[in-house]
Enzyme design. Structure first.
Site, PDB file in Angstrom:
ATOM      1  N   GLU A 116      42.278  46.057  45.895  1.00  0.00           N
ATOM      2  CA  GLU A 116      42.694  44.773  46.483  1.00  0.00           C
ATOM      3  C   GLU A 116      43.195  43.836  45.388  1.00  0.00           C
ATOM      4  O   GLU A 116      44.236  43.177  45.535  1.00  0.00           O
ATOM      5  CB  GLU A 116      41.519  44.150  47.227  1.00  0.00           C
ATOM      6  CG  GLU A 116      41.798  42.813  47.841  1.00  0.00           C
ATOM      7  CD  GLU A 116      40.525  42.140  48.349  1.00  0.00           C
ATOM      8  OE1 GLU A 116      40.559  40.904  48.474  1.00  0.00           O
ATOM      9  OE2 GLU A 116      39.523  42.829  48.607  1.00  0.00           O
ATOM     10  N   ASP A 162      47.119  42.640  45.295  1.00  0.00           N
ATOM     11  CA  ASP A 162      47.480  41.221  45.359  1.00  0.00           C
ATOM     12  C   ASP A 162      48.537  40.901  44.299  1.00  0.00           C
ATOM     13  O   ASP A 162      49.523  40.210  44.578  1.00  0.00           O
ATOM     14  CB  ASP A 162      46.224  40.369  45.163  1.00  0.00           C
ATOM     15  CG  ASP A 162      46.523  38.882  45.164  1.00  0.00           C
ATOM     16  OD1 ASP A 162      47.062  38.386  46.167  1.00  0.00           O
ATOM     17  OD2 ASP A 162      46.219  38.222  44.144  1.00  0.00           O
ATOM     18  N   ASP A 192      42.687  41.843  53.259  1.00  0.00           N
ATOM     19  CA  ASP A 192      42.141  42.515  52.074  1.00  0.00           C
ATOM     20  C   ASP A 192      42.445  44.012  52.099  1.00  0.00           C
ATOM     21  O   ASP A 192      42.796  44.599  51.070  1.00  0.00           O
ATOM     22  CB  ASP A 192      40.625  42.293  51.982  1.00  0.00           C
ATOM     23  CG  ASP A 192      40.247  40.840  51.735  1.00  0.00           C
ATOM     24  OD1 ASP A 192      41.126  40.040  51.351  1.00  0.00           O
ATOM     25  OD2 ASP A 192      39.062  40.498  51.950  1.00  0.00           O
ATOM     26  N   GLU A 243      46.102  44.401  51.095  1.00  0.00           N
ATOM     27  CA  GLU A 243      46.300  44.272  49.650  1.00  0.00           C
ATOM     28  C   GLU A 243      45.799  45.513  48.915  1.00  0.00           C
ATOM     29  O   GLU A 243      46.455  45.999  47.982  1.00  0.00           O
ATOM     30  CB  GLU A 243      45.601  43.022  49.124  1.00  0.00           C
ATOM     31  CG  GLU A 243      46.285  41.741  49.528  1.00  0.00           C
ATOM     32  CD  GLU A 243      45.531  40.490  49.124  1.00  0.00           C
ATOM     33  OE1 GLU A 243      46.178  39.435  49.058  1.00  0.00           O
ATOM     34  OE2 GLU A 243      44.309  40.560  48.872  1.00  0.00           O
TER      35      GLU A 243
END
Length: 149
Positions: free
Chosen positions: A50, A54, A117, A120
């Site tokens: 994650e 991102d 989440d 990502e």
């Protein structure tokens, strides 16, 4: 296969995910790890993916708007990027992407933020398993273009 069977991934469970990604996920351990929330397993989960996803997401979206909007200034580019990478937008898109995917968790329900989440983490996993170009294609097709419709 050991990791997939250890964490409950069935042999043909890959099909829906493969169709959404456009490539086979069989044997792609990071892709399957991206679908494991920390509530399901404290040590084998998607948190690090994650974090990476991102960063990749922000980079791809920034690059996309930089080249697509040659006359825009920094403030305009930032607004466009922020609209795409906003938590609300990511959560919405992730719900669609994961609508028929078995996400591994042990919570009563998957919260909106958990969906984002997972998305990502999936981007981070695609980057590791398939490289930057494949992650870029996924982000452009499934997130940026989805947002502009």
């Amino acid at each position: 296969m050991f990791i997939e069977s250890l964490f409950g991934f069935k042999q043909n469970e890959h099909i829906a995910l493969d169709q959404k990604l456009g490539f086979s996920t069989k044997g792609k351990q990071k892709i399957h790890k991206a679908l494991v929330h920390k509530s399901y397993n404290k040590t084998y989960n998607n948190e690090r993916l994650e974090f990476l996803g991102d960063t990749i997401l922000g980079s791809v979206v920034s690059e996309y708007f930089y080249y697509a909007n040659s006359k825009s200034d920094e403030g305009d580019l930032s607004k466009k990027r922020d609209a795409v990478i906003s938590r609300k937008n990511l959560n919405k898109i992730a719900k669609e992407i994961f609508s028929d995917i078995d996400l591994k968790h042990r919570t009563k329900k998957i919260s909106d933020n958990m969906y984002g989440d997972f998305l990502e983490a999936l981007i981070g996993a695609i980057f590791i398993e398939k490289g930057y170009e494949e992650a870029k294609i996924f982000v452009e097709q499934r997130i940026i273009n989805k947002n502009q419709k």
